[in-house]
Design an enzyme around this catalytic site. Structure first.
Site, PDB file in Angstrom:
ATOM      1  N   HIS A  42     -15.106  13.040  24.368  1.00 42.53           N
ATOM      2  CA  HIS A  42     -13.552  13.188  25.418  1.00 42.53           C
ATOM      3  C   HIS A  42     -13.868  12.730  26.867  1.00 42.53           C
ATOM      4  CE1 HIS A  42     -12.567  14.141  21.170  1.00 42.53           C
ATOM      5  NE2 HIS A  42     -12.689  15.445  21.686  1.00 42.53           N
ATOM      6  N   LYS A  70     -20.739  10.050  20.622  1.00 40.66           N
ATOM      7  CA  LYS A  70     -18.878  10.975  20.777  1.00 40.66           C
ATOM      8  C   LYS A  70     -18.666  11.745  21.804  1.00 40.66           C
ATOM      9  CE  LYS A  70     -16.488  14.855  19.681  1.00 40.66           C
ATOM     10  NZ  LYS A  70     -15.169  15.873  18.557  1.00 40.66           N
ATOM     11  N   TYR A 107      -4.237   5.230  16.995  1.00 40.95           N
ATOM     12  CA  TYR A 107      -4.291   5.691  15.874  1.00 40.95           C
ATOM     13  C   TYR A 107      -3.250   5.803  15.146  1.00 40.95           C
ATOM     14  CZ  TYR A 107      -3.608  10.803  12.894  1.00 40.95           C
ATOM     15  OH  TYR A 107      -3.791  11.336  12.374  1.00 40.95           O
ATOM     16  N   PHE A 144     -22.273  15.082  20.515  1.00 39.09           N
ATOM     17  CA  PHE A 144     -21.073  14.618  21.158  1.00 39.09           C
ATOM     18  C   PHE A 144     -22.089  15.280  22.327  1.00 39.09           C
ATOM     19  CE2 PHE A 144     -16.833  18.224  21.823  1.00 39.09           C
ATOM     20  CZ  PHE A 144     -16.642  17.253  23.084  1.00 39.09           C
ATOM     21  N   SER A 188      -1.440  18.008  17.854  1.00 40.30           N
ATOM     22  CA  SER A 188      -2.141  18.774  17.518  1.00 40.30           C
ATOM     23  C   SER A 188      -2.924  19.320  18.753  1.00 40.30           C
ATOM     24  CB  SER A 188      -2.643  17.132  17.170  1.00 40.30           C
ATOM     25  OG  SER A 188      -3.753  17.648  16.259  1.00 40.30           O
ATOM     26  N   MET A 220     -11.106  13.138   3.721  1.00 40.31           N
ATOM     27  CA  MET A 220     -11.797  13.761   4.059  1.00 40.31           C
ATOM     28  C   MET A 220     -11.907  15.203   5.055  1.00 40.31           C
ATOM     29  SD  MET A 220     -11.580  10.518   7.866  1.00 40.31           S
ATOM     30  CE  MET A 220     -12.863  11.738   8.217  1.00 40.31           C
ATOM     31  N   GLY A 252      -2.301  14.927  10.145  1.00 39.95           N
ATOM     32  CA  GLY A 252      -3.265  13.625  10.106  1.00 39.95           C
ATOM     33  C   GLY A 252      -1.509  12.755   9.778  1.00 39.95           C
ATOM     34  N   THR A 269     -10.275  10.961  16.602  1.00 39.16           N
ATOM     35  CA  THR A 269     -12.214  10.625  17.446  1.00 39.16           C
ATOM     36  C   THR A 269     -13.016  10.472  15.407  1.00 39.16           C
ATOM     37  OG1 THR A 269     -11.342  12.123  18.350  1.00 39.16           O
ATOM     38  CG2 THR A 269     -13.923  10.998  18.320  1.00 39.16           C
ATOM     39  N   ARG A 299      -4.236   7.787  20.759  1.00 43.21           N
ATOM     40  CA  ARG A 299      -2.725   8.512  19.930  1.00 43.21           C
ATOM     41  C   ARG A 299      -1.683   8.693  21.103  1.00 43.21           C
ATOM     42  NH1 ARG A 299      -3.177  13.935  16.366  1.00 43.21           N
ATOM     43  NH2 ARG A 299      -1.154  13.392  14.632  1.00 43.21           N
ATOM     44  N   PHE A 301      -5.061  22.911  17.768  1.00 48.67           N
ATOM     45  CA  PHE A 301      -6.362  23.406  18.240  1.00 48.67           C
ATOM     46  C   PHE A 301      -6.701  24.658  19.301  1.00 48.67           C
ATOM     47  CE2 PHE A 301      -9.857  21.213  20.944  1.00 48.67           C
ATOM     48  CZ  PHE A 301     -11.726  21.819  18.916  1.00 48.67           C
ATOM     49  N   LYS A 349      -7.730  15.579  20.096  1.00 52.53           N
ATOM     50  CA  LYS A 349      -7.089  15.574  19.201  1.00 52.53           C
ATOM     51  C   LYS A 349      -6.506  14.224  18.845  1.00 52.53           C
ATOM     52  CE  LYS A 349      -7.331  17.847  16.572  1.00 52.53           C
ATOM     53  NZ  LYS A 349      -8.313  18.748  15.627  1.00 52.53           N
TER      54      LYS A 349
END
Length: 297
Positions: A110, A108, A195, A82, A140, A234, A261, A52, A132, A144, A49
């Site tokens: 994390h 990608k 970010y 991922f 965020s 997006m 965002g 990415t 971020r 999520f 979050k």
């Protein structure tokens, strides 16, 4: 049923070398750790979050000269596998998708720095790390976890903040995560992207990414990429907004994958007492390093 997924139910976290990871990732971690990328592969990493998907889409557009249709060739999870995700969550694991693709690939992850397969550093792969500020990240991440039906239930906000500060969420401590890549950025040629900088001046950051990738695109193409990766654009793009996953995986009736965002939305969630406690804890954990995060613009 969309072909990008198979299942699901709330999962547990299992420690891997001290880092709590979703159980389906922990189970297959040996194979992930052994993955050897091609030197031309590009790794995009972040704590969850943190921007990415935004960064992935910018990179894809840069690599395809701003061609929007080309970047709608498949969902984001198929274009940029991922790395650590297993077939328990999606129809194909990240490793299986990578086997089907020819280099150069955009990958990608994390994973914190210490869990990234050594091959990325041995082969000197370009790595983009997007970070971020902690307060907006925890807000965020809480939303999520509410909508992500494959993650542990987040529980109430006040308890969730404590879990975040203790590093008890998936992928562990945010503090260690951002520090790990920061401390290695020069030795490993990692492009460290904030970010907040992307929100403040997206064109400048798109150009930074372009230069890092050794590309040269026209001003018109850069302008197009900035427009195509604006938040609301997006959010409505089905190839990146994760609406291709069913409610059994991401229930976007609870919260959108792309929610707001904003920079500074944390002010709508933290009480003054929570903010003060969080700030005090932040100072202790980040006192040895100065990473120029901003909690507002």
């Amino acid at each position: 049923m969309p072909d990008d997924q198979i299942v699901s139910s709330r999962r547990l976290l299992v420690p891997v070398k001290g880092i709590p990871l979703p159980d389906h990732i922990a189970e297959g971690f040996d194979a992930v750790s052994a993955f050897c990328p091609h030197p031309s592969d590009v790794l995009i990493s972040s704590y969850p979050k943190s921007g990415t998907t935004w960064t992935q889409e910018i990179v894809d557009l840069l690599l395809h000269n701003g061609d929007a249709e080309r970047c709608r060739r498949a969902s984001i999870i198929k274009r940029h596998p991922f790395l650590e995700v297993s077939s328990h969550l999606f129809k194909e694991s990240g490793l299986a998708l990578l086997k089907e693709m020819d280099p150069p690939r955009v990958i990608k992850t994390h994973l914190p720095f210490q869990l990234v397969p050594d091959g990325f550093w041995e082969n000197k792969c370009k790595t983009i790390y997007v970070a971020r500020n902690a307060k907006d990240t925890v807000v965020s991440y809480h939303y999520f976890h509410q909508m992500n039906q494959t993650s542990p239930a987040p529980g109430p906000w006040e308890g969730y903040i404590q879990k975040f500060m203790r590093g008890q969420l998936g992928y562990g401590s945010w503090y260690d995560h951002v520090k790990g890549y920061w401390e290695e950025r020069e030795k490993k040629n990692i492009l460290y992207v904030f970010y907040e900088d992307m929100k403040e001046n997206p064109r400048r950051e798109v150009e930074r990414l372009m230069k890092y990738l050794d590309l040269s695109l026209s001003d018109d193409v850069i302008s197009r990429i900035v427009e195509l990766t604006a938040f609301m654009t997006m959010k409505e793009n089905p190839m990146v907004n994760y609406t291709f996953l069913p409610k059994t995986v991401f229930d976007q009736s609870i919260s959108s994958f792309m929610r707001k965002g904003d920079v500074g939305d944390w002010k709508n969630h933290f009480t003054p007492e929570q903010s003060a406690e969080f700030d005090e804890d932040y100072k202790k954990k980040m006192k040895q390093v100065h990473i120029p995060f901003r909690t507002q613009l």
